[in-house]
Design an enzyme around this catalytic site. Sequence first.
Site, PDB file in Angstrom:
ATOM      1  N   SER A   1      -6.579  -7.306  -1.277  1.00 54.61           N
ATOM      2  CA  SER A   1      -6.199  -6.654  -2.551  1.00 54.61           C
ATOM      3  C   SER A   1      -7.296  -6.878  -3.572  1.00 54.61           C
ATOM      4  CB  SER A   1      -4.898  -7.272  -3.065  1.00 54.61           C
ATOM      5  OG  SER A   1      -5.129  -8.642  -3.378  1.00 54.61           O
ATOM      6  N   ASP A   2      -7.285  -6.096  -4.608  1.00 49.57           N
ATOM      7  CA  ASP A   2      -8.224  -6.309  -5.699  1.00 49.57           C
ATOM      8  C   ASP A   2      -7.644  -7.383  -6.641  1.00 49.57           C
ATOM      9  OD1 ASP A   2     -10.263  -3.986  -7.671  1.00 49.57           O
ATOM     10  OD2 ASP A   2     -10.281  -6.161  -7.471  1.00 49.57           O
ATOM     11  N   TRP A   3      -8.463  -7.833  -7.511  1.00 50.55           N
ATOM     12  CA  TRP A   3      -8.175  -8.979  -8.389  1.00 50.55           C
ATOM     13  C   TRP A   3      -6.790  -8.897  -9.044  1.00 50.55           C
ATOM     14  CZ3 TRP A   3     -11.568 -13.093  -9.551  1.00 50.55           C
ATOM     15  CH2 TRP A   3     -11.103 -13.976 -10.502  1.00 50.55           C
ATOM     16  N   GLY A   4      -5.862  -9.763  -8.628  1.00 51.06           N
ATOM     17  CA  GLY A   4      -4.579  -9.848  -9.311  1.00 51.06           C
ATOM     18  C   GLY A   4      -3.648  -8.672  -9.075  1.00 51.06           C
ATOM     19  N   ALA A   5      -4.026  -7.758  -8.166  1.00 51.21           N
ATOM     20  CA  ALA A   5      -3.248  -6.519  -8.019  1.00 51.21           C
ATOM     21  C   ALA A   5      -1.821  -6.778  -7.554  1.00 51.21           C
ATOM     22  CB  ALA A   5      -3.964  -5.583  -7.049  1.00 51.21           C
TER      23      ALA A   5
END
Length: 748
Positions: free
Chosen positions: A296-300
Amino acid sequence: MGLRKADKKNPVAAFTLCLLLGATTGLASQAQHASPHAARPLSSQKLVARMTLEEKIGQLVLLPAVVQGKEVTLSQDQRELVREGKAGAILNLVGAEATDQVQAIAIRESRLGIPLVFAADVIQGRNTIFPIPLALAASWNPSLVREVARRAAEEAWASGVRWTFSPMLDVSRDPRWGRMAEGPGEDPYLASRLARAWVEGFQGKGLGQPGTLASCPKHFVAYGAAEGGRDYNSVEVSDHLLWEVYLPPFLEAIRAGAPSIMAAFVSLNGIPAVANQKLLRDLLRKQLGFQGVIVSDWGALGELTIHGVAKDRVEAAFKALRAGIDMDMSSEIYLRNLGSAVRAKRELEALLEEAVLRVLEFKRRLHLWEHPFTQPLPPPSASWTKLDRELARKAATQTFVLLKNEGGVLPLSPTIRRIALVGPLFDNSETPLGPWRTRQPQSGAVTLLEALQEELGDRGEILTAGWPWGQPTQRDKAKVLACARQADVVLLSIGELVHMDGESASRATLGLPAGQEELVELVASVHKPAVAILFNGRALALPELVNQVPALLEVWFPGVESGHAICDVLLGKESPSGRLPVSFPRSVGQLPVYYNHRRTGRPPGQMFTSRYIDSPVDPLFPFGYGLTYTQFQYGACQSTPRSFHRREKIRVGAWIQNVGKRPGEEVVQLYVRALSGELARPIRELKGFQRIYLLPGQRQWVEFSLQAEDLGYWDPEGVFRVEPGIYQVWISPNSQEGIPGTIELLEG
Ligand code: GLC
């Protein structure tokens, strides 16, 4: 050439399965040579069988290093998580010593000794900062991109990095979006060619080999279509557009061997990518055959409760795992909440183990059990720094796009003695590094002023007049006028500051910022030869500028060798050869404007037509556009034979001659257009390009081989279709010029 089929036989899956089988077999043999440091690598299945629930979840946790004072490091709590086997990968930890220290905790102090994988965003290089990806796309040179990626990988490898969150493959048709700077431009074919070059460059001789990085194409998918060009905004695109525009570069990256993919922040047609089973399990895994790790992307994952598709963090964990997210970047949803989700829904256990197996296989393919610690690379013949700076300089010169050169102002005459350098950027050493420069680049960029001073020495005089980023004073304006009046030529260093591009940097306007239009007017009022040197990370709307200066050179953000590269082109040591990877609009009101649009039923040329009453429809500068210091003449596009069957090939070619007085490089472009079919097809589609170098007067036959697949398209169900019929073919200098030939694909 072109995209091969992702049909039900699915060669991608077959190919990848062989890879994994090979990897497992290969790994069995590697097991005998494991370093004494690492736990002897059991098979992944046996390892999983020995893992506790927390240790399984731990492999899915990607921890970001944290900034502590001047350092980027792991906190004590994070080190404890590593010791407890509750972390599988680390992001942004810098340097061999730091990564080895943390790796030692994982291998020697955790119960199972599973090595960590260290990741970073190696987007523009690691120590040596290369031009931004959009600039490299403007080089139309996949070999150059491959060379830059290879070198960036070697630099990153030496500092302990094994996994890069790159290449960014988000096709973008909206320059309001700041992340256009990091991407491959507006065309799926060019983006696909570059996708392969990036992956092959990073992964070189093979995953896990010294000096290589595991690539991670991102952001899956269609992040570049964020509504309004506003970063993180919703994406609403049809399945047809997904297949026609946004998926092809990822498909090519998977075929090139990318072992991981990053899911985007955004919601796609109402469902955030990280909770989107249809997108990740059905499309990416089943239809595209991707077997690697999805991160996943940052904090998604934590944002799922904000999107409103998870009522709490436990449901966010459940939905992300169910959708197919293998690693959770930085949100700690998996770390803190996945256990509760699995205990509440035992059927998740199988999905959890699947994800852990993929992560373990990923680590095995990186040879992390055999070589968990950093290894120095054999020194090259010349010093790394010398080689890197030469490559950075060569790369930058190939990215520049000459947009205007009235009266041959460029290249600057060697007799010029007094140069006025005006504007806000000629002595800025940070902006040319671009938005993804690493936290600790080796140095700032060589500025245009420094490079000109080096070049001219005492042979010339450089007059400078800066320009504030706020309100210019009368004194500022007077100084600009005085400099311009005394000089033989005026160089305007204008454009965007680096913080105006990149993530969370969308703009609602696309003109020159900070009152630079006034600066241009002042210089124009002096009527001296002038060159606008444009630093920016996106297409801009600059009709006024284009009317007021005789020469305009697009340099993007050129990286650490910025000043030297710009001087090389200004002084004619190198000829400009870049071509626009994105259309430059006349105004924001035109957006979206891109070359491969459909014809509509009311094309220009009639009273009631698809038009604006207050603006032309075409862009200021089209996709593929760029001038050189000479002129090239294109002959008619010829094809032999004129018609062909599906299993045959056809050759299309044209004579191209350098009819100018200087040598030059030309990017010869091949476009096709289906005149009819089941779907309304774009008025042009790029299907090939070649860089040629011709001396004055020299001419060359430039030929492309076309096969039926190159005329095909992806339908909304993701089936690749090729339809018989008449096609137009161009061999041209850009997406607007050229006289088409016609070819026919016959039935059967
Ligand atoms: C950022 C970006 C992504 C990057 C990641 C890690 O928010 O969206 O491209 O790889 O975080 O830095």
